[in-house]
Design an enzyme around this catalytic site. Structure first.
Site, PDB file in Angstrom:
ATOM      1  CE  LYS A  97       2.110  -6.104  -2.580  1.00 38.91           C
ATOM      2  NZ  LYS A  97       1.014  -5.156  -2.768  1.00 38.91           N
TER       3      LYS A  97
HETATM    4  P1  NAD Z   1       1.784   0.152   6.998  1.00 34.77           P
HETATM    5  O1  NAD Z   1       3.022  -0.615   7.286  1.00 34.77           O
HETATM    6  O2  NAD Z   1       1.855   1.626   6.853  1.00 34.77           O
HETATM    7  O3  NAD Z   1       0.675  -0.158   8.112  1.00 34.77           O
HETATM    8  C1  NAD Z   1       0.311  -1.449   8.487  1.00 34.77           C
HETATM    9  C2  NAD Z   1      -0.362  -1.383   9.852  1.00 34.77           C
HETATM   10  O4  NAD Z   1      -0.813  -2.682  10.209  1.00 34.77           O
HETATM   11  C3  NAD Z   1       0.572  -0.928  10.966  1.00 34.77           C
HETATM   12  O5  NAD Z   1      -0.148  -0.101  11.858  1.00 34.77           O
HETATM   13  C4  NAD Z   1       0.951  -2.249  11.655  1.00 34.77           C
HETATM   14  O6  NAD Z   1       1.314  -2.066  13.017  1.00 34.77           O
HETATM   15  C5  NAD Z   1      -0.359  -2.984  11.517  1.00 34.77           C
HETATM   16  N1  NAD Z   1      -0.214  -4.422  11.673  1.00 34.77           N
HETATM   17  C6  NAD Z   1       0.795  -5.233  11.282  1.00 34.77           C
HETATM   18  N2  NAD Z   1       0.554  -6.502  11.673  1.00 34.77           N
HETATM   19  C7  NAD Z   1      -0.648  -6.481  12.319  1.00 34.77           C
HETATM   20  C8  NAD Z   1      -1.437  -7.465  12.956  1.00 34.77           C
HETATM   21  N3  NAD Z   1      -1.035  -8.731  13.011  1.00 34.77           N
HETATM   22  N4  NAD Z   1      -2.622  -7.081  13.498  1.00 34.77           N
HETATM   23  C9  NAD Z   1      -3.026  -5.798  13.455  1.00 34.77           C
HETATM   24  N5  NAD Z   1      -2.309  -4.821  12.875  1.00 34.77           N
HETATM   25  C10 NAD Z   1      -1.134  -5.158  12.321  1.00 34.77           C
HETATM   26  O7  NAD Z   1       1.191  -0.546   5.672  1.00 34.77           O
HETATM   27  P2  NAD Z   1       0.106   0.052   4.660  1.00 34.77           P
HETATM   28  O8  NAD Z   1       0.837   0.618   3.513  1.00 34.77           O
HETATM   29  O9  NAD Z   1      -0.883   0.887   5.414  1.00 34.77           O
HETATM   30  O10 NAD Z   1      -0.597  -1.290   4.145  1.00 34.77           O
HETATM   31  C11 NAD Z   1      -1.664  -1.904   4.854  1.00 34.77           C
HETATM   32  C12 NAD Z   1      -2.388  -2.883   3.954  1.00 34.77           C
HETATM   33  O11 NAD Z   1      -2.875  -2.190   2.815  1.00 34.77           O
HETATM   34  C13 NAD Z   1      -1.542  -4.033   3.398  1.00 34.77           C
HETATM   35  O12 NAD Z   1      -2.347  -5.182   3.280  1.00 34.77           O
HETATM   36  C14 NAD Z   1      -1.164  -3.551   2.022  1.00 34.77           C
HETATM   37  O13 NAD Z   1      -0.878  -4.614   1.132  1.00 34.77           O
HETATM   38  C15 NAD Z   1      -2.431  -2.825   1.634  1.00 34.77           C
HETATM   39  N6  NAD Z   1      -2.246  -1.825   0.580  1.00 34.77           N
HETATM   40  C16 NAD Z   1      -1.406  -0.769   0.744  1.00 34.77           C
HETATM   41  C17 NAD Z   1      -1.268   0.175  -0.281  1.00 34.77           C
HETATM   42  C18 NAD Z   1      -0.421   1.399  -0.113  1.00 34.77           C
HETATM   43  O14 NAD Z   1      -0.510   2.280  -0.970  1.00 34.77           O
HETATM   44  N7  NAD Z   1       0.371   1.537   0.930  1.00 34.77           N
HETATM   45  C19 NAD Z   1      -1.971   0.008  -1.484  1.00 34.77           C
HETATM   46  C20 NAD Z   1      -2.822  -1.082  -1.625  1.00 34.77           C
HETATM   47  C21 NAD Z   1      -2.957  -1.998  -0.580  1.00 34.77           C
END
Ligand code: NAD
Length: 408
Positions: A97
């Site tokens: 990561k």
């Molecule tokens: P992203 O940046 O597209 O979306 C994140 C969302 O969370 C946004 O809407 C943001 O405004 C919101 N957010 C941020 N801080 C917040 C808070 N304090 N309270 C409420 N909402 C909040 O990111 P993503 O790619 O959708 O990732 C989201 C989660 O999924 C993360 O934990 C990431 O590690 C996990 N994840 C993502 C992927 C991927 O393929 N993108 C894969 C596995 C896991």
């Protein structure tokens, strides 16, 4: 959190003390200082991190996060979870990561580009298609991956698409990668409703974090009949007990860059949102959202952990006493992303690309296998789903390390 969870699994698997350190400590942890010119002519220095947890099974794989709270410990925990996730789904990777402590919403596009290129340059000695492959995570996207791919390719003197996944499709990205994590969440929630005998058409769904993963999961669940009654982002949440119109919400987000203020809803804070009565609760934002303070109060049947590490070990202790809450643990629930990243890497290495149907079909087959193995183990040994999932992942890495032996 990651270490506490590992210790529990190591005890459960009765891993000898002498082998635990090899499995627990990250192989490489890097911190880099990233000076860049800001648009106003001044210079700012950002901190960047990358942790590669183990290199036993192949290159390391894991996302790159842009968020003000990013630090080495968080990145190390996320890298460790990636290791178990990759092992669990049978991918030939170790976990990694990375992240930069910055607020991407406060940087201009050109500042983001300079920061991304500088980070990539600093990481060049430690990355490569057979060494460490990055992907998008919180706060990063296809454009960031395209700049990383370009920086690395300029260094090599030829295009190297396999250096990152989650790229634009036109640059060697895979069809279905952007949607993969949320789609996987939808698939696994569907399997959980089957296992629990719940009717999807009667499932009220609450999603914290309406970003890439949260929004795709929302559409996927809605297509299967679920009613999305509340969602949120960093600016706050919205609630409508009759269900939100997701297409109207898309339009609202395109115009306002946030879900907050959506007309056909009432505002709700991120804390209140987690306590709304619902059948499906999907934390899809940050770590440590379900804690000792609220674990006894959440009112869902299925807790689908789309985010990494949304539930603390203390909350787990409470939830383990609440059999009415079924947990789809993060390392399974959000594994769709890394599975299709793996497909993207394979397609790039062979320069032969698949159609979306093939990608989705292969994704669901891998998730189905992992789901069945974990559910069976959890039922057979009467252990929580998280312990079952982690046991499978940790055991595979342990066995691989054992047969490789200890060098020199
Ligand atoms: P992203 O940046 O597209 O979306 C994140 C969302 O969370 C946004 O809407 C943001 O405004 C919101 N957010 C941020 N801080 C917040 C808070 N304090 N309270 C409420 N909402 C909040 O990111 P993503 O790619 O959708 O990732 C989201 C989660 O999924 C993360 O934990 C990431 O590690 C996990 N994840 C993502 C992927 C991927 O393929 N993108 C894969 C596995 C896991």
């Amino acid at each position: 959190m990651a270490c506490q969870q590992f210790d529990l699994v190591a005890d459960h698997l009765e891993i000898p003390e002498a082998e635990r350190g090899r499995l627990k400590y990250p192989k490489r942890s890097m911190t880099v200082a990233l000076p860049i010119h800001l648009d106003n002519g001044t210079t700012a220095v950002f901190s960047g991190y990358r942790v590669q947890h183990h290199l036993t099974l192949g290159p390391t794989k894991g996302g790159l996060r842009y968020h003000p709270d990013v630090m080495l410990g968080e990145v190390a925990a996320l890298a460790m979870w990636m290791s178990w996730k990759c092992a669990l789904t049978g991918l030939p990777y170790g976990g990694a990561k990375g992240g930069i402590a910055c607020d991407p919403n406060k940087l201009s596009k050109s500042e983001l580009e300079r920061l991304t290129r500088r980070y990539t340059q600093e990481m060049i000695p430690f990355i490569g298609p057979q060494v460490d492959v990055m992907a998008p995570d919180l706060g990063t996207n296809e454009q960031i991956m395209a700049w990383m791919m370009d920086t690395y390719s300029m260094h090599e003197g030829h295009a190297v698409p396999s250096i990152v996944t989650g790229k634009p499709v036109g640059l060697g990205g895979s069809l279905g990668r952007r949607e993969a994590t949320g789609r996987g969440v939808g698939y696994l929630v569907n399997r959980a409703t089957d296992a629990l005998g719940l009717d999807m058409n009667k499932c009220r769904t609450v999603i914290q974090g309406y970003g890439n993963v949260g929004s795709v999961a929302a559409f996927s669940l809605a297509r299967n009949g679920a009613k999305i009654i509340a969602v949120s982002d960093v600016n706050g949440g919205i609630h409508n007990s009759n269900g939100l119109d997701l297409w109207k919400l898309e339009k609202h987000i395109a115009e306002n860059k946030t879900v907050a203020g959506f007309p056909e809803s009432e505002p709700v804070t991120n804390e209140q949102l987690l306590l709304l009565p619902c059948e499906i609760l999907v934390p899809a934002a940050l770590e440590r959202q379900i804690t000792e303070a609220n674990a006894a109060k959440i009112k869902c049947r299925i807790l689908a952990e789309a985010a990494n590490g949304p539930t603390t070990p203390e909350a787990d202790v409470i939830l383990n006493q609440r059999p009415e809450v079924f947990i789809i643990p993060d390392i399974l629930c959000n594994a769709g992303g890394v599975v299709v990243s793996y497909f993207e890497w394979v397609q790039d290495l062979q320069s032969f690309f698949w159609g979306e149907t093939e990608v989705v079909d292969k994704l669901f087959r891998i998730l189905e296998t992992a789901w069945t193995q974990i559910l069976n183990l959890s039922r057979k040994q009467k252990i929580p789903m998280r312990l079952a999932a982690m046991s499978l992942g940790v055991k595979r890495v342990q066995e691989a390390k054992k047969v490789r032996g200890l060098f020199p």
